[in-house]
Scaffold this active site. Structure first.
Site, PDB file in Angstrom:
ATOM      1  CG  ASP A   1      -2.306   0.558   0.884  1.00 29.39           C
ATOM      2  OD1 ASP A   1      -2.387   1.788   0.704  1.00 29.39           O
ATOM      3  OD2 ASP A   1      -3.292  -0.200   0.819  1.00 29.39           O
TER       4      ASP A   1
ATOM      5  CG  HIS B   1      -5.253   3.858   0.698  1.00 30.98           C
ATOM      6  ND1 HIS B   1      -4.944   2.526   0.528  1.00 30.98           N
ATOM      7  CD2 HIS B   1      -6.522   3.998   0.243  1.00 30.98           C
ATOM      8  CE1 HIS B   1      -5.970   1.892  -0.001  1.00 30.98           C
ATOM      9  NE2 HIS B   1      -6.946   2.768  -0.183  1.00 30.98           N
TER      10      HIS B   1
ATOM     11  CB  SER C   1      -9.268   0.471  -0.383  1.00 34.38           C
ATOM     12  OG  SER C   1      -8.644   0.679  -1.610  1.00 34.38           O
TER      13      SER C   1
END
Length: 648
Positions: A168, A203, A419
């Site tokens: 990520d 994120h 996600s």
């Protein structure tokens, strides 16, 4: 050719009328596919379609970054690859020896010469990859915490001893979701070239905490699914949330080479790009397959392209590597901010199947994969989890912040999208592997689908087998028989150590049935012998869809590979909330065996050409012209989520 040309629409409409008329005349008989498939002996193009389009556009002399896949026996540094690069002023960037991949920079026009090398299997562009973007109660995780060993000893099931690699945008290792457990993040590596492993984009920290964040600092309120699992922080997305296929491949190559050293059992990829190349050629898909065959469970987000900008429902938007059959591809459900699951549904933005990646033969004919994806769904709307300090997502969308905590290493934020759903499944896989380390990746995937909750009103292209049910998955995982002396079980032998539990689960006083079925490439299958008997495709090196015999219009089971009382589906169903096959018909399975034409609700959809009744079928290259779309996490619909309560 312009995909929205009125002439194309007219042709498609005429075909639609013809097909619908044929269906009426057949009085309910199975529709016969109009096949555009040529002989299986036709050689397939070894150059990706977006690279072909780049050359046709007049940019053939441009230096481009290429991913060259080769046979395992290839030396990769000799033959035409090495010789041609000296001639055309190409540069070898990196050799990914575990994946049999060479990363090079060369003129786009050089690809046909490279493709002549018999050791080269496929050449594609190194394109952009982007991220997609109270969990434990609604998934049933808390109900699965308290366990007993076979000797009656109490223990807590929380992913202890299982290691999850998070590919990520980095992890803020100073957040209390990670620092409250010693050694939580075992290792951090950067594959972006920015030489940092923190999370300026914001994120990866959120995703990692959903999968395995400790709830100690928050009294369990914002606990991750596998709250005691260890993490490996493999940073593949830069400070703007953008990466490349090559950066992800480098990380996967590292995982494969170090899987034993670090005992990596699960990989989470909450990222992706439009799936253009067939999974048989796509370098990310081939890398995922290699990891799966080596015993690693790979979880991939489906993508956030479930609707067009004007709100049309879109089919065919599954991203790569979510189009890979061995991956557990996860869509997003909406839990409406409550623990009971009687009102849960699919989010509007969650990408739907079928997969529209394709290969092109020597005659220029496209052959679509048309796989049923996602495999299952998990909550993904307005999920609260760890916030990296001063991250780009929150600076751009301040509405994502919560007021739960004020200290910088305790802040929480909302995120929505597949996600967020994917790490819930990755965490659930870690719990299953703690409960039973003998599970193969296919067993983990099969058990999750079999025990999933079918959501009423959603079809298999939207939810796969249904919504993640950690309670049921763990209960089944504990019962799977260990291989005797390490030997592969006989097909048809007993799969469980005792009778299977009742195929229902109750969460927050709401009881729901399990799907009791699986998604197998172009069809579905049900039957109690899916869990009562060992099936060949549960072993390492197979796909769950192996053993399904396909023609251009029909599917059947190879009874040497599948044993017991099992039933293949004839239709993709619109679920009524009961076990798989319950509900109404959405479309015939046989239609997915065709190349290029799909039939849904009497509506023909071709390559994104026909728009009807608010439904659109996506074709990766025709709708996107080979350009990577901004991923869902940066779109308002999937950043702030559907307009419903969050999981506070």
């Amino acid at each position: 050719m312009n995909p929205h040309n009125p002439l194309n629409r007219l042709i498609a409409f005429v075909l639609l009328v013809s097909i619908c008329s044929a269906l009426v005349l057949s009085s309910g008989a199975t529709a016969q596919a109009q096949s555009t498939t040529t002989s299986t002996a036709t050689p397939m193009d070894k150059v990706s379609p977006d690279l072909r389009e780049l050359i046709r556009s007049g940019k053939g002399n441009d230096q481009v970054k290429l991913i060259v896949q080769s046979k395992p026996t290839s030396t990769q540094s000799t033959g035409l690859i090495g010789g041609l690069l000296n001639t055309v002023v190409g540069l070898v960037g990196t050799l990914l020896s575990s994946l049999n991949i060479t990363l090079i920079t060369a003129p786009a026009n050089s690809v046909d010469a490279l493709a002549q090398d018999p050791d080269v299997t496929y050449i594609s562009l190194d394109t952009e990859i982007r991220t997609f973007g109270h969990v434990t109660e609604t998934t049933g995780t808390q109900q699965s915490r308290a366990q007993k060993t076979s000797l009656g000893t109490n223990y807590v099931l929380d992913g202890s001893g299982v290691r999850i690699a998070i590919l990520d945008s980095g992890i803020d290792v100073n957040h209390k979701s990670f620092t409250s457990q010693s050694g939580k993040v075992l290792l951090s590596k950067d594959f972006t070239g920015e030489n940092r492993t923190d999370d300026p984009y914001g994120h990866g920290t959120h995703v990692a905490a959903v999968a395995a964040g400790s709830g100690l600092a928050t009294g369990g309120k914002y606990e991750g699914v596998a709250s005691a699992a260890n993490l490996l922080n493999l940073r593949v997305m830069n400070k703007e949330g953008i990466g490349s296929v090559s950066s992800v491949l480098k990380a996967l190559d590292w995982v494969y080479a170090n899987r034993t050293k670090y005992n990596i059992r699960v990989v989470n990829m909450s990222l992706g790009a439009p799936a253009i190349n067939s999974y048989k050629n796509d370098p990310l898909c081939n890398a995922v397959r290699k990891l799966s065959n080596a015993g690693i469970v790979v979880v991939a987000a489906a993508g956030n392209n479930g609707k067009s900008p004007d709100g049309q429902k879109v089919y065919g938007g599954i991203h790569t590597p979510g189009n890979e059959p061995s991956a557990i591809t996860v869509g997003a459900s909406n839990s409406y901010g409550s623990d009971p699951r009687n009102e849960d549904s699919i989010t509007t933005y969650s990408s739907r199947g079928p997969t529209r990646s394709f290969s092109t033969d020597g005659y220029g004919v496209k052959h679509y994969d048309n796989l049923i994806k996602p495999d299952l769904v998990a909550p993904g709307n307005k999920i609260v989890s760890a916030q990296a300090p001063n991250n780009l997502l929150v600076r751009t969308h301040p509405e994502l912040q919560t007021n739960a905590y004020t200290t910088s290493n305790m802040k929480m934020m909302y995120m929505s999208g597949t996600s967020v759903s994917a790490p819930m499944v990755a965490g659930a896989a870690a719990m299953m592997l703690e409960a039973n380390p003998n599970l193969t990746p296919n067993m983990v995937k099969m058990i999750m689908m079999y025990s999933a909750q079918p959501l009423a009103g959603a079809n298999s292209f939207e939810q796969g087998a249904g919504q993640l049910n950690v309670v049921g998955a763990v209960a089944l995982a504990k019962l799977v028989r260990a291989p005797l002396l390490g030997q592969t079980p006989t097909v048809g032998s007993s799969f469980l150590t005792q009778a299977a539990p009742a195929a229902t689960t109750t969460i927050s006083n709401h009881a729901f049935p399990w799907s009791q079925g699986l998604v197998l490439n172009h069809t579905t299958i049900t039957g109690k012998d899916l869990i009562n008997k060992y099936q060949q495709s549960y072993g390492a090196g197979y796909l769950l869809g192996d053993g399904v015999i396909e023609t251009q219009t029909s599917q059947s089971l190879n009874t040497a590979k599948w044993k017991g009382s099992l039933t293949l589906g004839t239709y993709v169903m619109q679920s009524d909330g009961t076990a798989m096959f319950g509900g109404g018909v959405f479309c015939p399975n046989g239609i997915m065996l065709m190349d290029g034409i799909m039939l849904m609700d009497g509506i023909m959809l071709m390559d994104g050409v026909v728009y009807s009744d608010g439904i659109m079928l996506m074709d990766g290259i025709m709708l996107m012209d080979g350009i990577m779309l901004m991923d869902g996490i940066m779109l308002m619909d999937s950043t702030v989520g559907d307009n419903t309560p969050g999981m506070n």
